[in-house]
Design an enzyme around this catalytic site. Structure first.
Site: not given
Length: 602
Positions: A267, A271, A409-411
């Site tokens: 991730l 990011r 997404y990606e946290g």
């Protein structure tokens, strides 16, 4: 390359907050090598020919087209930029990886998501965590586009809390296989992937484990229908179900219980690449909006000449320029750190893992900042188009819908905000970033008599760089006081963490923008960088405002009495300009340049 890396003072991740960076030590898009410029041109040409030209088909959920174009990207080497040469890739540096992601991603969010899921979280976990046999078996096929990858982490009950997944892996009696049972959701590329990185829990292990699983319907793997989504419509997104799916023990990725570490590090890469994937989208939205504003006549005048529209064009250009500046600054920091580790004898795997992990704070900052900027940019694009912007006949409404997922997404951006501050605190506790000393110095300064000397701000950006120093003091004042008050319970005070993160984000973005412009002004001239200087000053003006508001919110929420009054006085001192910029003039300079060029011209 190595010599250049050794000569530069490369800050560790997060150290930008407590150490000054010289403009000559930052990398900017103007520093692209000839090879990188050629790659950029090739990717842009591919994007225009294969993606933008077929935007209607992507919006009509043509999943087969997404797969077809992905295969063409593989044939041209675009899927293998980050893959080492010995595994069938181009073996280019991290900046080139980010550059490719930047310029290939703006055609549609659908293709951008498919590309990012495959090259990032679909391929890189094997490249970086796989053993030699696993890498030789899978990576060349993924690099060429013969096979496509997917990443199965999220579950109905495990989203931001990724380590809480319920999918199980049970060892067979003969000890040769694991049987995987469970459900994954929101899986990008699920409809056409050949291999999946699947995370499951073995027994009562604290942490999940990663597995490389080939997509075979006869092996207990089934798919849900394609999800109907707000945007990224031609990105294949399905649920994946595993029913006694047999996976060889040889396909465990890294070791037992290592899955959470794999997921988090994947991730981090994702990011910064997501930030890059939003950059050319901003450029294109601005260019489309500018073209329309120049052509749209109202009251016998092109609307681009109206002050209200100039404001929008200027702000859109400024946020795009800031995003570029910060993303490529961080990308080169990561590349330099990777090269340093390789020179010190680390393997490619170890060097890249540690290089990206070092700048995890910056990766989270970029993910938040640029994903929010593209949403704002697309929103203003619709507004400039007016009623036409709401129509599917123009590209604005699709850009707005596609941009929305980037904040999730990606946290999620909320998670990334808290991560950025949390990781910084952890680095401080490990001694990697000295926050305590500078924070104590700020606390001492708050109780001392301020200097009434007027500094010499005659040099370019002298006042702006002084302001950046003061803004760093704001963060140290707020975060330091909050940490002292809450101790190890700081992470429970999410509103304070979120405000501190916004301060941190604005400092990094504003500083990156100023350093880029300063570097380019030194090697050309201030006159040639007039518009870039205007954008740098405009961005900083907004950053000061945002930081002032967020810091005040924090101070009045956790401090009282004399402490509160002292901190509020300090905040006022640390956010005070000697010479307030005329933002109306700055916007006019920027907008007129954009309008005259008819596009994002920087």
């Amino acid at each position: 390359m190595a010599q250049e890396t050794e000569q530069k003072d490369i800050l560790r991740g997060g150290q930008f907050l407590v150490k000054e960076t010289a403009s000559e030590d930052v990398f900017t898009p103007e520093d692209f090598t000839e090879e990188q410029r050629m790659m950029k041109d090739a990717v842009m040409e591919f994007n225009d020919r294969e993606i933008v030209a077929h935007r209607d088909r992507f919006e009509a959920k043509d999943y087969a087209l997404t797969e077809e174009v992905m295969r063409k990207a593989g044939e041209l080497g675009f899927l293998s930029v980050a893959v080492p040469e010995e595994l069938g890739g181009l073996g280019m540096g991290f900046v080139s990886t980010v550059l490719t992601c930047d310029y290939i991603s703006s055609g549609t969010g659908s293709f951008s998501t498919a590309f990012g899921a495959h090259t990032g979280i679909g391929t890189m976990p094997i490249t970086l965590y796989g053993n030699e046999e696993q890498k030789q078996k899978y990576v060349p096929k993924l690099a060429s586009g013969e096979w496509f990858g997917a990443y199965c982490l999220t579950e109905p009950g495990a989203g931001s809390d990724a380590n809480s997944g319920k999918t199980k892996a049970v060892l067979t009696e003969d000890g040769k296989h694991y049987l995987i049972n469970g459900q994954k959701m929101w899986i990008s590329n699920a409809g056409f992937c050949d291999v999946m990185i699947v995370f499951a829990r073995i027994g009562d292990d604290k942490n999940i484990t990663g597995f490389i699983v080939e997509n075979d319907a006869s092996n207990g793997i089934s798919m849900g229908e394609e999800e109907h989504k707000l945007g990224i419509r031609a990105s294949s997104t399905r649920q994946v179900f595993f029913n006694d799916t047999k996976v060889s023990v040889d396909n465990m990725l890294a070791g037992r219980g290592e899955g959470f570490k794999i997921a988090m590090n994947a991730l981090n890469v994702g990011r910064i690449k997501l930030a890059a994937a939003c950059l050319d989208s901003q450029r294109r939205v601005l260019s489309e909006a500018t073209k329309y504003a120049n052509e749209r006549i109202q009251f016998k005048t092109p609307i681009a000449s109206f002050g209200a529209i100039k404001l929008k064009l200027a702000e859109m250009a400024t946020s795009a320029y800031a995003g570029e500046s910060a993303t490529y600054r961080a990308a080169k920091n990561i590349e330099d750190r990777i090269n340093m580790r390789i020179a010190a004898g680390n393997s490619h795997q170890e060097a890249e893992l540690k290089g990206v992990e070092e700048y995890a704070i910056e990766c989270s900052i970029l993910k938040v900042a640029v994903s929010e900027d593209i949403q704002n940019c697309a929103d203003e694009g619709i507004q400039i188009f007016g009623g036409m912007g709401f129509s599917e006949d123009t590209p604005m409404e699709a850009a707005w819908r596609d941009a929305r997922i980037a904040r999730i997404y990606e946290g999620t951006n909320e998670i990334n905000r808290m991560l950025a501050v949390g990781m910084l605190v952890k680095k401080a506790m490990k001694g990697h970033v000295d926050l305590l000393g500078p924070a104590q110095a700020v606390a001492t300064e708050l109780t001392s008599i301020p200097s009434f000397e007027t500094p010499d701000f005659s040099v370019l950006f002298a006042e702006e760089k002084d302001m950046i120093k003061k803004l760093k003091k704001v963060f140290l004042m707020v975060a330091g006081s909050a940490a002292q008050k809450y101790g190890d319970k700081l992470e429970q005070h999410q509103q304070t963490l979120m405000a501190a993160a916004d301060i941190l984000i604005e400092i990094y973005m504003a500083e990156s923008t100023i350093l880029r412009t300063e570097k380019n002004a030194k090697r050309t001239s201030e006159a040639e960088q007039e518009v870039q200087i205007a954008m740098s000053k405009l961005y900083l003006y907004h950053a000061v405002d945002i930081i002032s508001v967020k810091a005040k919110e924090s101070i009045i929420s956790f401090a009282e009495g004399d402490e509160q009054r002292m901190m509020l006085m300090g905040l006022k001192r640390f956010t005070k300009y000697q010479n307030m910029p005329n933002i109306g003039t700055l916007r006019k300079v920027i907008a007129e340049k954009v309008s005259s060029e008819g596009k994002y011209p920087f």
